[in-house]
Write an enzyme that holds these catalytic residues in place. Structure first.
Site, PDB file in Angstrom:
ATOM      1  N   ARG A  43      34.679  61.623  65.174  1.00 31.45           N
ATOM      2  CA  ARG A  43      35.081  61.102  63.950  1.00 31.45           C
ATOM      3  C   ARG A  43      34.325  59.622  63.805  1.00 31.45           C
ATOM      4  O   ARG A  43      34.729  58.810  62.925  1.00 31.45           O
ATOM      5  CB  ARG A  43      36.507  60.825  64.165  1.00 31.45           C
ATOM      6  CG  ARG A  43      36.777  59.826  65.399  1.00 31.45           C
ATOM      7  CD  ARG A  43      38.324  59.633  65.702  1.00 31.45           C
ATOM      8  NE  ARG A  43      38.875  58.545  66.358  1.00 31.45           N
ATOM      9  CZ  ARG A  43      39.776  58.129  66.525  1.00 31.45           C
ATOM     10  NH1 ARG A  43      40.947  58.428  65.947  1.00 31.45           N
ATOM     11  NH2 ARG A  43      40.021  57.002  67.312  1.00 31.45           N
ATOM     12  N   HIS A  44      33.044  59.567  64.583  1.00 34.49           N
ATOM     13  CA  HIS A  44      32.364  58.307  64.250  1.00 34.49           C
ATOM     14  C   HIS A  44      31.251  58.511  63.557  1.00 34.49           C
ATOM     15  O   HIS A  44      30.370  59.495  64.123  1.00 34.49           O
ATOM     16  CB  HIS A  44      32.396  57.565  65.563  1.00 34.49           C
ATOM     17  CG  HIS A  44      33.235  56.920  66.064  1.00 34.49           C
ATOM     18  ND1 HIS A  44      34.221  57.295  67.170  1.00 34.49           N
ATOM     19  CD2 HIS A  44      33.799  55.786  65.601  1.00 34.49           C
ATOM     20  CE1 HIS A  44      35.127  56.399  67.038  1.00 34.49           C
ATOM     21  NE2 HIS A  44      35.043  55.513  66.362  1.00 34.49           N
ATOM     22  N   GLU A 102      43.662  57.164  63.385  1.00 32.15           N
ATOM     23  CA  GLU A 102      43.861  55.989  62.611  1.00 32.15           C
ATOM     24  C   GLU A 102      42.879  56.159  61.498  1.00 32.15           C
ATOM     25  O   GLU A 102      41.721  56.474  61.559  1.00 32.15           O
ATOM     26  CB  GLU A 102      43.375  54.951  63.409  1.00 32.15           C
ATOM     27  CG  GLU A 102      43.549  53.493  62.866  1.00 32.15           C
ATOM     28  CD  GLU A 102      42.487  52.435  63.675  1.00 32.15           C
ATOM     29  OE1 GLU A 102      42.619  52.433  64.879  1.00 32.15           O
ATOM     30  OE2 GLU A 102      41.752  51.949  62.905  1.00 32.15           O
TER      31      GLU A 102
END
Lengths: 317, 531
Positions: free
Chosen positions: B311-312, B454
């Site tokens: 997710r980065h 998040e």
């Protein structure tokens, strides 16, 4: 003008013996009218007339007050179990009917420092009226943070359903300050569902069962097992025969309600209980109030007078 | 006697010679016969070719379109080929998805974006054998112009998106030819993972896809994902403009690192060096101090984190909001969550086709949310995690596995994939976060989660220069570096709060995908700089 003259019927100056027991009023046709009489014609009021009007107003006001007091008494007298506090003649918001005690920690588990939130998923096509009544009762007993949400499975919900739990509490931004949370979610579910602690409790399904759970939080369960069984019996009758049964079943339930209410003001005797809440809500929802038997109508009126059912009536239209 | 012998030998030789000669002659004759046959065949074929190619002008490879002429020809899109156009003769430009020859017929599947249609070319009075052969040999992915008659079909063609019609080709021209060997096959790229393993068919792994992004982006799934992403951006803009927000553009080359010194890219700037902005934080806040009240900006964000996770990314598109409020920062939370709910509703109502298309290859649960959005406090989250058996301190930050577990617990209880967690502990938040007025251990900050991950980190910002200086010193930050930032609060600053989301991450989590590179068109991570 040459008109013919009529002979006078009576002589002009007859002396009339005026009785002295009557009061004399001034002669309006007499001579010597002074400016005071002109004032009358201008619209000003004679001081004595003013005093008379004031006395009349005072009497009327006291009459109205008396009427209001008598009305209030009538309501409180015909509604059994309501607060007969004579010092407050006007019918204000009903006091808490249930005076039992309940320990939230023992019922809901240890307080871990967070809001204990009860989540209820309901279908907007069948609003759970008895739960709204119980919510009003819970709010009197505890500090309850109520919120209404609409789930994404439902596209739109009529506005009365969004405000059915009453106006938002001023302190609702600080969830910590409340003892209990009541979260109502309008969702596309087939059966009403309640979730509390998903780790240790399975969800509770069905309006009647959730009503029993919430009633326990009020600490007003009948201690006597016979009464408790009777209460369960009435609730089951309401659920299975009033709402899910055919018209014959409904008629049968209304007849038995009528019979029971003929003997006592509430279904379980002298005490208002969950059986009254659930049965009244189901009767109201079946919208047979006008065709209901006499005792049932009287009983419904008493429920309304208690004030807890105010949240239900706007949803019945 | 020798004479006789010689004579005999001579005779024998003659006889042998004649035998040899005979054999030789025979061989030559055979050769000649074969040659003649061949020639005759060739001649015959030539004749055939010459005499049968009556359709020579109805197919071929067009010269490269250099705008030689302006044809007033209307091209119909594949998605508009419906039974209403039956019996019409129309021109279509599309790619060759597949082509298959069967004797005297050739079946082509033509594709444009997500839509496919079947086309038929049969030997007849309009098409010759050579034309059919030409069509069958066209390479996949070539762009062609086809003139055809639209015909209704009785049996639905299940394998195409236009199931009720078929094209009967009259003319076929190649506009742009593709090389024969493709680095990856589109059918393989669209195949779901499980299906590939079961039937032994190939699926394409992510690195190959990303190396050949141009072809990978042609698949129906990719088209659907990026159209949906465009929808997210558009809904974000529309909702905020309707709420009275102003869109701003902030500089990306900045003099000082905004979030913290470690994860920032350095660029050489004439004689000195500068940094690429990690977030538009500072400039958003300056705009609020400049009385814009409500601002948002859409732009790239650069984070030099050496994290190789699902997710980065090192560069992504940030959608940032900042808003001045009247008395309580919950006004801002309500505004942000309402924007997110409007985005989710817009996607749910207008992009169902795209969502279904992505689900075909990557099945997932539909995204659920509540309106108004659920807001829990950090203490409640800790209590829920402790009840589930996790051991953590009251002021500890949530680790990624804990966040995911919390997401599952919230989904269990409230049945929502999107919620806000409010009142984080002060110790784990940046220096510009406003502390809680009643409890100094907590702060007025919040995080928003989608599917347990998040997506937004926000807070009420400190708008008092003195308090800001104190907090910065407490965190050990060099005051010289942030002097300009602190100065902007010295001349009257309204109380404000905000937050920012990543476009790629939101799209990924909404669709239930598992890697952010699938939602970034040309992703950048520590190991990838091209395409």
């Amino acid at each position: 003008m040459p008109m013919y003259k009529v002979k006078p019927v009576s002589p002009a100056d007859i002396k009339i013996d005026v009785p002295s027991c009557m009061y004399k009023s001034p002669n309006v046709h007499g001579h010597g009218m002074n400016c005071g009489e002109h004032a009358l014609q201008n619209g000003e009021v004679d001081p004595s007339l003013k005093a008379l009007e004031e006395r009349q107003d005072e009497v009327l006001r006291r009459l109205y007050e008396l009427k209001a007091t008598v009305d209030g008494f009538a309501k409180t007298v015909t509604t059994p179990d309501a607060d007969l506090d004579a010092s407050t003649p006007s019918p204000g918001p009903a006091e808490s009917v249930f005076r039992g005690t309940a320990d939230l920690d023992s019922l809901l588990g240890k307080d871990l420092g967070a809001l204990r939130d009860i989540v209820i998923n309901a279908n907007p096509a069948r609003p759970p009226l008895s739960l709204l009544v119980l919510h009003a009762l819970l709010c009197q007993r505890y500090q309850v943070l109520s919120s209404v949400h609409v789930h994404s499975s439902v596209s739109a919900v009529p506005p009365p359903l969004l405000s059915c739990l009453g106006p938002r509490h001023i302190d609702s931004y600080a969830r910590q300050r409340f003892q209990l949370g009541f979260t109502l979610i309008w969702k596309d579910v087939s059966e009403l569902q309640m979730k509390f602690s998903t780790q240790s409790m399975c969800p509770i399904e069905g309006e009647a069962n959730v009503a029993r759970f919430l009633f326990r939080l009020l600490g007003a369960e009948p201690q006597d097992p016979a009464a408790a069984t009777q209460m369960d019996c009435w609730i089951d009758k309401a659920v299975f025969q009033l709402s899910e049964g055919g018209s014959k079943d409904r008629a049968a339930v209304l007849r038995s309600l009528n019979a029971a209410l003929g003997r006592s003001p509430w279904l379980l005797g002298q005490e208002f209980s969950l059986a009254d809440i659930v049965c009244a809500c189901f009767v109201l929802r079946a919208s047979q109030t006008t065709s209901a038997p006499v005792n049932v109508q009287r009983w419904l009126k008493s429920c309304q007078n208690l004030g807890h059912f105010d949240c239900v009536y706007p949803l019945l239209q | 006697m020798t004479k006789d012998n010689v004579q005999g030998a001579g005779e024998e030789e003659q006889q042998a010679q004649s035998k040899k000669a005979l054999k030789k002659q025979q061989k030559e004759a055979e050769k000649a016969a074969k040659k003649a046959e061949k020639q005759a065949k060739l001649a015959a074929e030539q004749q055939e070719a010459d005499e049968d190619d009556f359709a020579k002008d109805r197919y071929g490879i067009c010269p490269m379109v250099q705008s030689q002429q302006k044809l007033d020809r209307a091209l119909v899109r594949v998605q508009d080929l419906t039974p209403e156009k039956a019996e019409q003769q129309i021109w279509v430009r599309a790619r060759i998805h597949t082509s298959r020859a069967k004797g005297k017929q050739c079946f082509l599947v033509l594709r444009h974006q997500q839509f496919t249609v079947q086309a038929l070319l049969a030997v007849g009075d309009r098409a010759s054998k050579q034309m059919v052969k030409f069509a069958a040999n066209l390479t996949k992915e070539s762009i062609i112009d086809v003139e055809a008659v639209v015909k209704k079909v009785e049996q639905k063609i299940e394998s195409c998106s236009q199931q009720d019609v078929e094209l009967h080709v009259e003319r076929i021209f190649v506009i742009s030819q593709s090389e024969a060997r493709l680095p990856l096959q589109l059918e393989d790229a669209v195949r779901p993972e499980g299906e590939g393993d079961e039937e032994g068919r190939a699926t394409v792994n992510q690195d190959t896809r990303l190396d050949n992004r141009v072809i990978d982006l042609r698949t129906t799934t990719s088209q659907a994902i990026f159209r949906l992403q465009s929808g997210v951006c558009q809904l974000f803009r529309d909702t905020l403009i309707n709420k009275g927000f102003v869109e701003i553009q902030t500089p990306k080359i900045i003099s000082a690192a905004s979030e913290g010194g470690a994860n920032v890219f350095t660029v050489s700037y004439f004689k000195t060096s500068a940094y690429l902005a990690q977030s538009p934080q500072l400039y958003k806040q300056m705009c609020i101090c400049a009385d814009f009240d409500k601002v948002f900006c859409v732009g790239p964000v650069f984070r030099a984190e050496d994290s190789n996770t699902h997710r980065h990314l090192t560069e992504f598109v940030g959608l940032d909001i900042e808003m001045a409020f009247n008395y309580h920062y919950h006004e801002v939370i309500d505004s942000i969550t309402d924007t997110m709910v409007q985005i989710f509703k817009g996607l749910r109502d207008r992009f169902q086709t795209e969502i279904q298309m992505v689900n075909k290859q990557y099945p997932s649960e539909p995204f659920k949310f509540l309106e108004p959005t659920l807001r829990l406090e950090y203490k409640e989250a800790v209590a829920m995690l402790k009840a589930a058996g996790v051991e953590m301190g009251d002021e500890e930050d949530l680790s990624t596995p804990n966040e995911k577990l919390l997401g599952r617990l919230v989904k269990d209880k409230y049945d929502t994939d999107f919620y806000v967690l409010d009142k984080y502990p002060l110790a784990v938040r940046p220096f510009y976060t406003m502390p809680d007025p009643n409890n100094p251990k907590y702060s007025n900050s919040y995080d928003m989660f989608m599917r347990g991950e998040e997506i937004l980190s926000g807070a009420q910002r400190v708008h008092d220069a003195q308090l800001l200086t104190e907090r910065a010193m407490h965190h050990g930050i060099d005051l010289e570096k942030i002097k300009a930032y602190i100065d902007s609060f010295r001349y009257g600053a309204p109380p404000h709060a905000g937050g920012g989301i990543g476009l790629e991450r939101v799209t990924m989590l909404y669709l239930g995908l598992h890697n952010v590179r699938q939602t970034s068109m040309f992703p950048r991570d520590p190991k990838r700089l091209t395409p």
